[in-house]
Design a protein around this motif. Structure first.
Motif, short mmCIF file in Angstrom:
data_model
loop_
_atom_site.label_atom_id
_atom_site.label_comp_id
_atom_site.label_asym_id
_atom_site.label_seq_id
_atom_site.Cartn_x
_atom_site.Cartn_y
_atom_site.Cartn_z
N ILE A 1 -18.72 36.75 2.53
CA ILE A 1 -20.14 36.70 2.22
C ILE A 1 -20.42 37.56 1.00
O ILE A 1 -19.96 38.70 0.91
CB ILE A 1 -20.98 37.20 3.41
N VAL A 2 -21.16 37.00 0.06
CA VAL A 2 -21.57 37.75 -1.13
C VAL A 2 -22.92 38.40 -0.82
O VAL A 2 -23.95 37.72 -0.79
CB VAL A 2 -21.68 36.84 -2.37
N GLY A 3 -22.92 39.68 -0.58
CA GLY A 3 -24.15 40.37 -0.20
C GLY A 3 -25.22 40.33 -1.28
O GLY A 3 -24.93 40.42 -2.47
N GLU A 4 -26.48 40.19 -0.85
CA GLU A 4 -27.66 40.22 -1.71
C GLU A 4 -27.70 39.08 -2.73
O GLU A 4 -28.47 39.13 -3.69
CB GLU A 4 -27.78 41.56 -2.44
N LYS A 5 -26.88 38.06 -2.56
CA LYS A 5 -26.93 36.91 -3.47
C LYS A 5 -27.73 35.81 -2.79
O LYS A 5 -27.37 35.33 -1.71
CB LYS A 5 -25.52 36.42 -3.79
N GLU A 6 -28.83 35.40 -3.42
CA GLU A 6 -29.73 34.41 -2.82
C GLU A 6 -29.65 33.05 -3.49
O GLU A 6 -30.03 32.05 -2.88
CB GLU A 6 -31.17 34.92 -2.89
N HIS A 7 -29.19 32.99 -4.73
CA HIS A 7 -29.21 31.74 -5.48
C HIS A 7 -27.81 31.41 -5.99
O HIS A 7 -27.00 32.31 -6.26
CB HIS A 7 -30.17 31.85 -6.67
N LEU A 8 -27.54 30.13 -6.12
CA LEU A 8 -26.23 29.70 -6.60
C LEU A 8 -26.20 29.72 -8.12
O LEU A 8 -26.08 28.70 -8.80
CB LEU A 8 -25.91 28.30 -6.06
N TYR A 9 -26.29 30.93 -8.66
CA TYR A 9 -26.18 31.13 -10.10
C TYR A 9 -24.77 31.61 -10.41
O TYR A 9 -24.08 32.16 -9.56
CB TYR A 9 -27.18 32.18 -10.59
N HIS A 10 -24.39 31.42 -11.67
CA HIS A 10 -23.08 31.92 -12.13
C HIS A 10 -23.27 33.38 -12.53
O HIS A 10 -23.31 33.73 -13.72
CB HIS A 10 -22.61 31.08 -13.31
#
Length: 347
Positions: free
Chosen positions: A166-175
């Motif tokens: 899990i990538v913490g604090e990532k909300e959007h599928l941005y690069h």
């Protein structure tokens, strides 16, 4: 008791976005009424706007103090709540110079919130800053992967993951996520809107645009603030990414973990480099940039002096302290400028 308070503050967080737009609307009404010389109506609208602004900051206490674990931002938010109500009181009491600050808040929000709330603008800014940060990181010899991740569902919750983590604090599928290899599990550092410098740049855009001054000097003020903020912010991102990703700030781990309630020892580097070092340096940088802006645009001192009065209850004459020419502040001809068509130099 503490759990009840924290639960209430957490509940209030959900109202921050609609409150932000209400605040902008109230400050817009204040500005329109003030500029159309309906001063008393503007005063009433301004008092309401500052009251809403205080409620808005109250809704963010939990986010900054608990979720973000930011001492500086947490304290700043706590101070902003009563300060906003106090500004409203001062405006109601006749301190009309606060109309300039009210106008500045409107302009700050007009710059910041489109990037915060409009997906295409947010993604463009975040990924642009990420790409530039990645370039600078590569120049200092570090080579993390830059990834997007993918959507996943964990315990019924939608999250963003990468390589099974899990990538913490990532909300959007941005690069916008840097991946640093670290033993059994990677370290992720994600560039979000708060990492772009747009907040600080919006502050200075609002301050500079709100005051009455010649366009030439306003452009000079922009030139000594916005590019510097943007460049310093990129340096900040590099420092945090490498400092956290390569675990270069493992200082006083037991103390930091205890004070900030951490469970992962690797987060110590992040807390130290971001929440302590970077944010402290940001405060120093903003003070320095404010000084540069004031030298080019002394009219901004009106806002700065008002803010100091709100915080301390004392009046300050920063014009004298900073040796700012009074003529420039009052809108009179600048030193050395021609005063009329009849003025000319000898050939």
């Amino acid at each position: 008791m503490l759990d009840v308070v924290l639960s209430g503050l957490d509940w209030a967080t959900r109202f921050s976005d609609p409150l932000a737009w209400l605040v902008l609307g109230a400050f817009l009404a204040t500005t329109v009424l003030e500029l159309t010389e309906r001063r008393e109506r503007a005063r009433q609208a301004g008092v309401a706007a500052w009251g809403l602004f205080g409620v808005f900051w109250f809704s963010l206490i939990y986010h900054f103090a608990v979720v973000q674990r930011s001492v500086i931002e947490g304290v700043g938010t706590l101070v902003a709540v009563p300060a906003s109500f106090y500004v409203g009181y001062l405006l109601w009491s006749g301190r009309d110079s606060l109309f300039v600050l009210s106008r500045a808040i409107l302009l700050m929000g007009a710059v910041f919130f489109p990037f915060e709330s409009i997906p295409v603008l947010r993604q463009f800014l975040v990924e642009t800053v990420t790409d530039q940060t990645a370039l600078l990181i590569s120049l200092i010899g570090s080579s993390p992967d830059l990834v997007t991740g993918y959507e996943a569902v964990v315990d019924g919750q939608s999250v963003v993951a990468y390589d099974g983590y899990i990538v913490g604090e990532k909300e959007h599928l941005y690069h916008n996520t840097f991946v640093f290899a670290d033993g059994e599990s990677p370290i992720f550092y994600t560039i979000v809107i708060a990492c772009t410098g747009i907040g600080s740049m919006a502050i200075f855009v609002g301050l500079i645009a709100a005051v009455q001054a010649p366009l030439r000097r306003k452009l000079r003020a922009f030139a000594v603030s916005i590019p510097i903020i943007y460049a310093l912010n990129l340096g900040r991102n590099v420092m945090i990414a490498v400092g956290f990703g390569e675990q270069r700030f493992q200082l006083f781990p037991d103390l930091i973990m205890s004070v900030f309630g951490l469970t992962d020892p690797r987060q110590v580097s992040y807390i130290v480099v971001d929440r302590i070092v970077a944010q402290s340096l940001s405060v120093v940088a903003l003070v320095g940039i404010t000084y540069l802006v004031v030298r080019e645009l002394p009219e901004v001192l009106t806002v700065v002096e008002d803010l100091l009065f709100v915080l301390t209850g004392s009046e300050y004459d920063l014009r004298a302290a900073l040796d700012v020419p009074a003529a420039a502040v009052e809108g009179e001809p600048e030193a050395g400028a021609e005063t009329g068509a009849s003025s000319r130099s000898d050939d």
